[in-house]
Motif scaffolding. Structure first.
Motif, PDB file in Angstrom:
ATOM      1  N   LEU A   1     -28.152 -27.647  21.437  1.00 50.23           N
ATOM      2  CA  LEU A   1     -27.703 -28.967  21.846  1.00 50.23           C
ATOM      3  C   LEU A   1     -26.265 -28.957  22.335  1.00 50.23           C
ATOM      4  O   LEU A   1     -25.418 -28.254  21.789  1.00 50.23           O
ATOM      5  N   VAL A   2     -25.993 -29.747  23.355  1.00 44.93           N
ATOM      6  CA  VAL A   2     -24.628 -30.012  23.809  1.00 44.93           C
ATOM      7  C   VAL A   2     -24.504 -31.516  24.024  1.00 44.93           C
ATOM      8  O   VAL A   2     -25.464 -32.188  24.408  1.00 44.93           O
ATOM      9  N   HIS A   3     -23.318 -32.058  23.772  1.00 45.99           N
ATOM     10  CA  HIS A   3     -23.110 -33.500  23.868  1.00 45.99           C
ATOM     11  C   HIS A   3     -23.057 -33.960  25.318  1.00 45.99           C
ATOM     12  O   HIS A   3     -23.682 -34.931  25.712  1.00 45.99           O
ATOM     13  N   ARG A   4     -22.231 -33.315  26.119  1.00 46.23           N
ATOM     14  CA  ARG A   4     -22.118 -33.521  27.563  1.00 46.23           C
ATOM     15  C   ARG A   4     -21.343 -34.761  27.989  1.00 46.23           C
ATOM     16  O   ARG A   4     -21.151 -34.974  29.176  1.00 46.23           O
ATOM     17  N   ASP A   5     -20.921 -35.595  27.039  1.00 48.91           N
ATOM     18  CA  ASP A   5     -20.174 -36.791  27.446  1.00 48.91           C
ATOM     19  C   ASP A   5     -19.040 -37.065  26.468  1.00 48.91           C
ATOM     20  O   ASP A   5     -18.779 -38.208  26.110  1.00 48.91           O
ATOM     21  N   LEU A   6     -18.364 -36.018  26.046  1.00 49.08           N
ATOM     22  CA  LEU A   6     -17.254 -36.163  25.113  1.00 49.08           C
ATOM     23  C   LEU A   6     -16.008 -36.584  25.887  1.00 49.08           C
ATOM     24  O   LEU A   6     -15.532 -35.871  26.772  1.00 49.08           O
ATOM     25  N   THR A   7     -15.502 -37.777  25.582  1.00 48.97           N
ATOM     26  CA  THR A   7     -14.307 -38.316  26.234  1.00 48.97           C
ATOM     27  C   THR A   7     -13.492 -39.077  25.197  1.00 48.97           C
ATOM     28  O   THR A   7     -13.936 -39.276  24.056  1.00 48.97           O
ATOM     29  N   SER A   8     -12.314 -39.547  25.602  1.00 48.27           N
ATOM     30  CA  SER A   8     -11.475 -40.318  24.677  1.00 48.27           C
ATOM     31  C   SER A   8     -12.089 -41.668  24.342  1.00 48.27           C
ATOM     32  O   SER A   8     -11.719 -42.287  23.346  1.00 48.27           O
ATOM     33  N   SER A   9     -13.032 -42.147  25.157  1.00 43.12           N
ATOM     34  CA  SER A   9     -13.701 -43.412  24.854  1.00 43.12           C
ATOM     35  C   SER A   9     -14.952 -43.207  24.015  1.00 43.12           C
ATOM     36  O   SER A   9     -15.562 -44.176  23.557  1.00 43.12           O
TER      37      SER A   9
ATOM     38  N   THR B   1     -15.615 -33.261  32.779  1.00 44.76           N
ATOM     39  CA  THR B   1     -16.685 -32.285  32.934  1.00 44.76           C
ATOM     40  C   THR B   1     -16.111 -30.912  33.263  1.00 44.76           C
ATOM     41  O   THR B   1     -15.236 -30.787  34.124  1.00 44.76           O
ATOM     42  N   ALA B   2     -16.619 -29.899  32.594  1.00 43.00           N
ATOM     43  CA  ALA B   2     -16.124 -28.534  32.806  1.00 43.00           C
ATOM     44  C   ALA B   2     -16.317 -28.113  34.260  1.00 43.00           C
ATOM     45  O   ALA B   2     -17.310 -28.480  34.892  1.00 43.00           O
TER      46      ALA B   2
ATOM     47  N   ASP C   1     -18.657 -28.530  26.238  1.00 41.99           N
ATOM     48  CA  ASP C   1     -18.167 -29.479  25.234  1.00 41.99           C
ATOM     49  C   ASP C   1     -16.773 -29.085  24.757  1.00 41.99           C
ATOM     50  O   ASP C   1     -15.912 -29.941  24.521  1.00 41.99           O
ATOM     51  N   LEU C   2     -16.540 -27.783  24.605  1.00 42.81           N
ATOM     52  CA  LEU C   2     -15.235 -27.316  24.128  1.00 42.81           C
ATOM     53  C   LEU C   2     -14.146 -27.561  25.170  1.00 42.81           C
ATOM     54  O   LEU C   2     -12.979 -27.751  24.812  1.00 42.81           O
ATOM     55  N   TYR C   3     -14.525 -27.567  26.445  1.00 42.28           N
ATOM     56  CA  TYR C   3     -13.567 -27.928  27.493  1.00 42.28           C
ATOM     57  C   TYR C   3     -13.136 -29.385  27.324  1.00 42.28           C
ATOM     58  O   TYR C   3     -11.951 -29.715  27.376  1.00 42.28           O
TER      59      TYR C   3
ATOM     60  N   GLY D   1     -12.339 -32.216  41.351  1.00 41.47           N
ATOM     61  CA  GLY D   1     -12.494 -33.224  40.320  1.00 41.47           C
ATOM     62  C   GLY D   1     -11.932 -32.805  38.983  1.00 41.47           C
ATOM     63  O   GLY D   1     -11.880 -33.593  38.045  1.00 41.47           O
ATOM     64  N   THR D   2     -11.521 -31.536  38.843  1.00 44.63           N
ATOM     65  CA  THR D   2     -10.990 -31.035  37.585  1.00 44.63           C
ATOM     66  C   THR D   2      -9.476 -31.130  37.587  1.00 44.63           C
ATOM     67  O   THR D   2      -8.805 -30.684  38.514  1.00 44.63           O
ATOM     68  N   ALA D   3      -8.939 -31.708  36.529  1.00 50.56           N
ATOM     69  CA  ALA D   3      -7.490 -31.860  36.431  1.00 50.56           C
ATOM     70  C   ALA D   3      -6.840 -30.537  36.051  1.00 50.56           C
ATOM     71  O   ALA D   3      -7.314 -29.826  35.185  1.00 50.56           O
TER      72      ALA D   3
END
Length: 383
Positions: free
Chosen positions: A152-160, A201-202, A216-218, A246-248
């Protein structure tokens, strides 16, 4: 389900055995509400009702069915998960005319909100607290990544999508696009469809590669950067940063926070490396690298609760008191209490009958005071 008693934006209103208290937000797959319901012992519980279907979202029939399947999978998955940093899912309903799930309500704020309030006050979180928060998130990811070997991976880990409760707990929320890396699951995340927020997103996923736990770790590394730097890149990238696909490409967090050590800068740099092979490979490896920042016997949860108490707790208390007060009169209609009354009847009456029986026996067979044996009466238990 009970028919709608008023318009979609009228609150409070009955929704099955729940009273919808207020609207918390919308997503592509549905609407989210704060709700009041009964607990098994007859008490009250605030919870989150996530209902599938958003009338303001425009999807093709195929996309609706795909989203419905994602919603179903989120319910099935979160019902199985059991970790202190992942909200509990209490129940879910999935049928043709209605689909919704009921989750633990986290009374607190998102990391995004916390960062915005601290930035407005020109404040930064202490580094041990930063390390504590990202460690709690990493612990949830480690549990998710290893869960039953499903990949499993979350795929939507953000500050919100990370909540900090007023009690100091850290919770990872929103598993709507969490997915397994199994081939059977590939139909829900086709290579040409980007899910999640591009900034978080990585890089390899943006380029079309299959996501794994390092994606997710990214995102966890970006959260680390936000907390250490005291700013959220979604609210405007720093002037000296650039983007690539798109990557900062972000400067070290010490650029914005002088309390950030070079060691933390190096950890963040590794966590958000564009090459997944140079990143942390597991959440456990990340936790071990961050551990030296946290002092022995550090009370991170207590310090987080103390920090959050400075941000409008009185207004929040007033809000909850008002909305729950308005909803409470409808609760007896939505979830009446016959089972609770029967329980109290059993708890109170049965011990009383036992006492009466003992007393009757005692006086039915009188004897000398010396021959009477003290009797231990049953003590009624609380419900």
């Amino acid at each position: 389900m009970t028919a709608a008693v008023s318009s979609e934006n009228a609150f409070p209103r009955i929704f099955g055995s729940y009273v919808l208290v207020s609207h918390l937000g919308d997503g592509g797959m549905g609407r989210v509400y704060l709700a009041l319901t009964r607990t098994e012992d007859g008490g009250e519980r605030l919870c989150v009702v996530k209902r599938f279907g958003n009338p303001r979202a425009h999807f093709t029939p195929d996309q609706v069915e795909e989203n419905r399947e994602r919603f179903r999978r989120e319910a099935l998955l979160t019902m199985k998960l059991d970790h202190p940093s992942i909200p509990r899912t209490f129940t879910w309903v999935h049928r043709e005319d209605q689909a919704f799930l009921v989750q633990e309500f986290i009374r607190g704020v998102t990391v995004e909100y916390l960062l915005s309030r601290m930035a407005a006050a020109d404040e930064h979180l202490p580094m041990p607290l930063v390390a504590h928060i990202v460690t709690e998130i990493a612990s949830a990811l480690d549990y998710l990544h290893q869960f039953r070997g499903w990949g499993l991976v979350h795929r939507d880990l953000t500050s919100s999508n990370v909540m900090c409760s007023l009690a100091g707990a850290v919770k990872v929320i929103d598993f709507g696009i969490a997915k397994a890396t199994l081939a059977a699951d590939a139909s829900l995340t086709r290579p040409n469809i980007l899910v999640g927020k591009p900034l978080w997103t990585a890089p390899e996923v943006l380029e079309g590669q299959h996501p794994d736990r390092r994606a997710d770790l990214y995102a966890l590394g970006l959260l680390f950067w936000c907390l250490a730097a005291g700013r959220n890149p979604e609210r405007g990238l720093p002037d000296d940063s650039t983007t690539s696909g798109g990557t900062a490409i972000l400067p070290p967090p010490s650029t914005f926070n002088l309390e950030t050590s070079k060691y933390i800068d190096e950890l963040v740099r590794k966590a958000i490396d564009c090459n997944p092979e140079r990143r942390f490979q597991t959440a456990k490896e990340f936790i071990e690298a961050v551990a030296p920042i946290i002092p022995t016997a550090y009370q991170g949860q207590r310090e987080l609760a103390t920090t959050l108490s400075r941000y409008q707790p009185a207004l929040q208390d007033k809000f909850f008191a008002e909305v729950v007060g308005r909803a409470r009169p409808l609760l007896d209609q939505a979830a009446p209490l016959p089972s609770k009354r029967r329980k109290y009847l059993v708890v109170l009456v049965v011990p009383a009958l036992l006492v009466a029986a003992v007393v009757a026996t005692y006086f039915r067979f009188p004897s000398s005071a010396a021959s009477r044996v003290p009797v231990s009466l049953p003590v009624p238990t609380s419900p």
